[in-house]
Motif scaffolding. Structure first.
Motif: not given
Length: 185
Positions: A127, A158, A161, A136, A120
């Protein structure tokens, strides 16, 4: 009962330790302190165990940023325009690593030997929250959906991210990689 037993033995407590007056296990004229109890909580034990399991998969993991107890992974089939349930479901962890990529999603698969490990830390990682899924798009432009058993855990993942994505927008990009690893033998 503990207070009564302490009073009967002449011990005084301040809530964390026991102070014994002289003549009770110490040389006369000296007071001793018993070591405070440091029993780890259930959550601390669980966190340490999870980190050890994750480090067996990837020795460069330094910490777990957030986790979710159960997710199911779905893949979007662009040719068909539909979602397909994947072969991966289990506990999800967003982890920090000491090497590139510096952040990953790890799903420890309860259904098979292959765990999901997703970078990530790539500038192309996107996302999006679309109830009840967290979706994502990775560096290879594959779209993945995560269904969470707990709505609260989905929201926390969430937010984490999103925070990582915001950090990346201010930093130079890192190489993209998606790895699917097998569980240790």
């Amino acid at each position: 009962l503990v207070a009564a037993a302490n009073a009967a033995s002449g011990q005084v407590t301040d809530g964390r330790s026991v102070v014994r007056p002289a003549g009770h296990g110490a040389r006369r004229g000296r007071r001793t302190m018993a070591a405070p109890s440091s029993t780890p909580s259930v959550e601390e034990v669980r966190a340490a165990t999870n980190l050890n399991v994750l480090r067996r998969i990837d020795g460069d993991i330094v910490s777990v940023l957030v986790s979710a107890r159960h997710v199911v992974v779905y893949a979007y089939d662009e040719a068909r325009g539909s979602w397909q349930k994947g072969d991966v479901e289990g506990s999800l962890f967003v982890v920090a690593r000491r090497t590139v990529p510096h952040h990953c999603i790890v799903v420890l698969n309860r259904r098979g030997q292959h765990n999901l490990v997703e970078n990530v830390s790539d500038a192309n990682f996107r996302v999006h929250l679309q109830m009840p899924y967290l979706m994502y798009r990775n560096a290879q432009r594959r779209v993945t959906g995560l269904w969470f058993f707990s709505d609260d855990e989905r929201d926390v993942v969430h937010a984490q991210l999103q925070a990582i994505s915001q950090q990346l927008s201010a930093a130079p990009p890192t190489p993209a990689s998606v790895r699917h690893q097998s569980a240790p033998p």
